[in-house]
Design an enzyme around this catalytic site. Sequence first.
Site, PDB file in Angstrom:
ATOM      1  N   SER A   1       0.793  -1.296  -0.040  1.00 33.57           N
ATOM      2  CA  SER A   1      -0.036   0.131   0.020  1.00 33.57           C
ATOM      3  C   SER A   1       0.761   1.216  -0.023  1.00 33.57           C
ATOM      4  O   SER A   1       1.724   1.461  -0.784  1.00 33.57           O
ATOM      5  CB  SER A   1      -1.131  -0.236   0.958  1.00 33.57           C
ATOM      6  OG  SER A   1      -2.038   0.958   1.214  1.00 33.57           O
TER       7      SER A   1
ATOM      8  N   ASP B   1      -9.274  -5.548  -4.785  1.00 33.50           N
ATOM      9  CA  ASP B   1      -8.764  -3.946  -4.408  1.00 33.50           C
ATOM     10  C   ASP B   1      -9.828  -3.214  -5.266  1.00 33.50           C
ATOM     11  O   ASP B   1     -10.372  -3.446  -6.153  1.00 33.50           O
ATOM     12  CB  ASP B   1      -7.406  -3.648  -5.024  1.00 33.50           C
ATOM     13  CG  ASP B   1      -6.396  -3.506  -4.008  1.00 33.50           C
ATOM     14  OD1 ASP B   1      -6.465  -3.115  -2.992  1.00 33.50           O
ATOM     15  OD2 ASP B   1      -5.191  -4.229  -4.333  1.00 33.50           O
TER      16      ASP B   1
ATOM     17  N   HIS C   1      -7.373  -5.771  -0.311  1.00 32.71           N
ATOM     18  CA  HIS C   1      -6.216  -5.132  -0.016  1.00 32.71           C
ATOM     19  C   HIS C   1      -5.483  -5.658   1.337  1.00 32.71           C
ATOM     20  O   HIS C   1      -4.379  -5.142   1.414  1.00 32.71           O
ATOM     21  CB  HIS C   1      -6.722  -3.737   0.231  1.00 32.71           C
ATOM     22  CG  HIS C   1      -5.597  -2.829   0.459  1.00 32.71           C
ATOM     23  ND1 HIS C   1      -5.156  -2.249  -0.747  1.00 32.71           N
ATOM     24  CD2 HIS C   1      -5.060  -1.982   1.336  1.00 32.71           C
ATOM     25  CE1 HIS C   1      -4.140  -1.203  -0.494  1.00 32.71           C
ATOM     26  NE2 HIS C   1      -4.192  -1.140   1.067  1.00 32.71           N
TER      27      HIS C   1
END
Length: 283
Positions: free
Chosen positions: A142, A225, A258
Amino acid sequence: FFVFFNELERQFSPSQWSHRMSGDDVIKSHVTALKEGTQLARGLAQTLLNVPYGEGEGEKLDVYVPTTTSLDVPLVIYLHGGYWQFLSKEESGFMAVPLVHKGVVVVAVGYDIAGGWFLTGNSLGLSLCVSLSSGLYLCGHSAGAHLAAMILSTDWSQYSVNPQIKGAFLVSGIYDLLPILSTYVNEPLKMTEEVALRNSPSQLVPQLKLSSSNCDIVVAMAQNDSPEFRKQSEDYYKALESTEGLKVTLEDVPNTDHFNIIEQLVDGDYHLTQLLLKMMGKS
Ligand SMILES: N[C@@H](CC(=O)c1ccccc1NC=O)C(=O)O
C-alpha cells in the site's frame, strides 16, 4: 460514527472493498493478523529490535535473522502500509515467519508520518548496514509500496551509495499521488500539488530506469482492490513495462483483498511468498 465519502474517497478506502467482512472488521482483523504474525516471527528468529536509522523517534528498524548459517543470505526490507499514518514496525515482522526458515534476513522498517517523505534519504544508512548480504530486496504494501517505488526511483549518486536492489515486490500500492490530494487521505498529510508530483513514482519512471535497471519488479494487486487501486498498479506496470531492460511482472492475485494480499505472506505456501523466494533463488 458515520462519515460520508464521495466516490473518489470510496475508491481510496480499501476497507470498503473487502468481500470478507465489514470495513471496521477488516481493519481490526488486519492489525490482529499482522501483530500475531510479528510475535510469531520474534519467537522463531534471532532479532535485533529498535535499531535506529535516522533522527526521528519512529525511525527504527527490527531485524529478523535466520538461525541457520549460510553464505548466501538475501535481505528483504519490508515497508508497511497504512497511508503513511497508521501501522508500525510492531505489525511488520510477519513475513519473516517463512523467510527466516529459508535463510533470508528480514528488516521491518518503522517510519514517522513526516519521516516517510525522507525515507529515501535516510535509507542511505540502511543500505550501508546491509552491504554484507548477498542481495537486497524490497517489499512494500500500500503506502509502503509507494515508498519502495520511491526508493527504486532515487538518484543514489547524490548520497554516494549504490544499493543495487536486486528485486522489489510492490503490493497493492499507490503510484500517483495526485488523485488523493482532494480526499480525506490528504487531511493529515497536507500535501501540495507540487509535493504530490515530486513524490509520485509514476512521474519518476525515467529515474527508476537509470537507478534500478537490473531490478526484478513484481507489481501485485488484489482481485478485490478498488478499481482505482487496481488502475494505479496497472498503469504503473504499463509505464515500467514499456521501459527497455527492466524485468517487470504484474500479478493479479485471485481471492484476495487489500489486506489479506499482504497478511498471507506469513504463510510459506502462499503464492506471493513462493514468488518472492523464487526471486531470491531460495525456493
Ligand atoms: N481509511 C482506510 C484505512 C486504511 O487504509 C488502514 C487503516 C489502518 C491500518 C491499515 C490501513 N491500510 C492499509 O494498510 C481504509 O478505508 O481502509
